[in-house]
Design a protein around this motif. Structure first.
Motif, PDB file in Angstrom:
ATOM      1  N   ARG A  50      33.444  14.752 -17.700  1.00 34.77           N
ATOM      2  CA  ARG A  50      33.596  14.680 -16.251  1.00 34.77           C
ATOM      3  C   ARG A  50      32.628  13.680 -15.624  1.00 34.77           C
ATOM      4  NH1 ARG A  50      37.950  16.049 -14.024  1.00 34.77           N
ATOM      5  NH2 ARG A  50      36.850  16.568 -12.099  1.00 34.77           N
ATOM      6  N   LEU A  51      31.586  13.295 -16.346  1.00 38.04           N
ATOM      7  CA  LEU A  51      30.662  12.278 -15.842  1.00 38.04           C
ATOM      8  C   LEU A  51      31.313  10.915 -16.029  1.00 38.04           C
ATOM      9  CD1 LEU A  51      27.376  13.712 -17.406  1.00 38.04           C
ATOM     10  CD2 LEU A  51      28.208  14.023 -15.067  1.00 38.04           C
ATOM     11  N   ARG A  52      32.217  10.573 -15.157  1.00 37.46           N
ATOM     12  CA  ARG A  52      33.086   9.417 -15.334  1.00 37.46           C
ATOM     13  C   ARG A  52      32.302   8.111 -15.462  1.00 37.46           C
ATOM     14  NH1 ARG A  52      38.445   8.380 -14.168  1.00 37.46           N
ATOM     15  NH2 ARG A  52      38.658  10.501 -13.378  1.00 37.46           N
ATOM     16  N   ALA A  53      31.323   7.915 -14.592  1.00 40.26           N
ATOM     17  CA  ALA A  53      30.601   6.642 -14.586  1.00 40.26           C
ATOM     18  C   ALA A  53      29.705   6.466 -15.807  1.00 40.26           C
ATOM     19  CB  ALA A  53      29.771   6.513 -13.313  1.00 40.26           C
ATOM     20  N   MET A  54      29.418   7.540 -16.540  1.00 35.72           N
ATOM     21  CA  MET A  54      28.496   7.471 -17.674  1.00 35.72           C
ATOM     22  C   MET A  54      29.196   7.559 -19.021  1.00 35.72           C
ATOM     23  SD  MET A  54      25.651   6.990 -16.270  1.00 35.72           S
ATOM     24  CE  MET A  54      24.942   7.087 -14.628  1.00 35.72           C
ATOM     25  N   ARG A  55      30.496   7.480 -19.037  1.00 32.69           N
ATOM     26  CA  ARG A  55      31.207   7.572 -20.312  1.00 32.69           C
ATOM     27  C   ARG A  55      30.879   6.371 -21.187  1.00 32.69           C
ATOM     28  NH1 ARG A  55      37.149   9.082 -17.750  1.00 32.69           N
ATOM     29  NH2 ARG A  55      36.614  11.183 -17.013  1.00 32.69           N
ATOM     30  N   ALA A  66      22.134  10.708 -20.659  1.00 34.49           N
ATOM     31  CA  ALA A  66      22.305  11.260 -22.008  1.00 34.49           C
ATOM     32  C   ALA A  66      21.238  12.304 -22.318  1.00 34.49           C
ATOM     33  CB  ALA A  66      22.267  10.139 -23.035  1.00 34.49           C
ATOM     34  N   LEU A  67      20.015  12.072 -21.869  1.00 35.96           N
ATOM     35  CA  LEU A  67      18.955  13.062 -22.081  1.00 35.96           C
ATOM     36  C   LEU A  67      19.223  14.332 -21.286  1.00 35.96           C
ATOM     37  CD1 LEU A  67      15.752  10.807 -22.079  1.00 35.96           C
ATOM     38  CD2 LEU A  67      16.868  11.900 -24.039  1.00 35.96           C
ATOM     39  N   ARG A  79      26.493  -1.308 -17.425  1.00 37.76           N
ATOM     40  CA  ARG A  79      27.305  -1.555 -16.242  1.00 37.76           C
ATOM     41  C   ARG A  79      27.300  -3.033 -15.865  1.00 37.76           C
ATOM     42  NH1 ARG A  79      25.270   3.227 -12.155  1.00 37.76           N
ATOM     43  NH2 ARG A  79      25.181   4.894 -13.656  1.00 37.76           N
ATOM     44  N   TYR A  80      27.643  -3.893 -16.803  1.00 34.46           N
ATOM     45  CA  TYR A  80      27.497  -5.330 -16.573  1.00 34.46           C
ATOM     46  C   TYR A  80      28.374  -5.819 -15.433  1.00 34.46           C
ATOM     47  CZ  TYR A  80      27.547 -10.320 -17.297  1.00 34.46           C
ATOM     48  OH  TYR A  80      27.463 -11.664 -17.102  1.00 34.46           O
TER      49      TYR A  80
END
Length: 221
Positions: A84-89, A15-16, A177-178
């Motif tokens: 596009r940052l799929r894993a960080m949505r 996010a930063l 990401r539990y």
């Protein structure tokens, strides 16, 4: 259900990075806006005072309109790129994009006005009767909300269109990401209990061996 701290740190770091990237892109767009923003021509009527020529006052609106359009396009493109940052949505990505867009809008105005000032410097003491060009400015704080508003709406719209509950991340929690969504079993199904073969509930009736009478054997009581 505990949240993994390393996953939260990873998402916060992303996010930063999104915040910084959006701010840098906005500053670059500000350079373009400062170069394209029209100037306002004034006629010096007395020392230190001038009157705008006919039609020149509309350039103030033109400059603000260009700034709003530049902010809207920047918000749209940065939101699509962040998606596009799929894993960080998730919520942290939304916060990073919103904060970066708000900071970027101020940077765009500051950089753009600085570029316009350098291209069209204000004369120190022009003589009476001279026509001078003054760079226009944003002039209103309402123009700063366009970029973060468009970016947030586009990201929320893309999230609403996502066909999966995890937004395609592969994880079953909003933070950290539990666990992956693939680990969840459908409600009412226990993988440890084997499913009975077809026909066992009805007493082992086999259509292939039936006598054609249509009768079904029932289990003994």
């Amino acid at each position: 259900m505990a949240v993994r701290a390393d996953g939260v740190r990873s998402e916060a770091g992303t996010a930063l990075l999104v915040l910084a990237a959006v701010a840098v892109c906005s500053a670059l767009v500000g350079v373009l806006w400062g170069w394209l923003a029209p100037t306002e021509q004034l006629l010096v009527t007395e020392p230190g005072r001038g009157a705008p020529l006919t039609g020149e006052s509309t350039h103030q609106f033109d400059a603000v309109a260009l700034f709003v359009c530049a902010g809207a396009v920047t918000g749209l493109l940065t939101a699509v790129a962040a998606w596009r940052l799929r894993a960080m949505r998730g919520p942290l990505l939304q916060v990073g994009l919103l904060s970066g867009s708000l900071i970027g809008a101020y940077l765009m105005a500051w950089v753009g006005e600085s570029v316009a000032e350098s291209l069209h410097p204000r004369p120190d003491d022009p003589p009476v009767g001279q026509i001078v060009e003054l760079p226009t400015q944003v002039g209103t704080a309402l123009a700063f909300i366009v970029q973060p508003l468009v970016a947030s709406l586009v990201l929320l719209f893309l999230a609403a269109l996502s066909p999966s509950e995890d937004l395609g991340t592969g994880y079953g929690s909003a933070f950290g990401r539990y666990r992956r969504s693939a680990e969840f079993e459908p409600i009412g199904f226990d993988a440890a209990v084997p499913r009975a073969p077809y026909g066992s509930v009805y007493g082992g009736y086999d259509p292939a061996t039936g006598d054609g009478s249509g009768s079904v054997s029932r289990p003994a009581h």
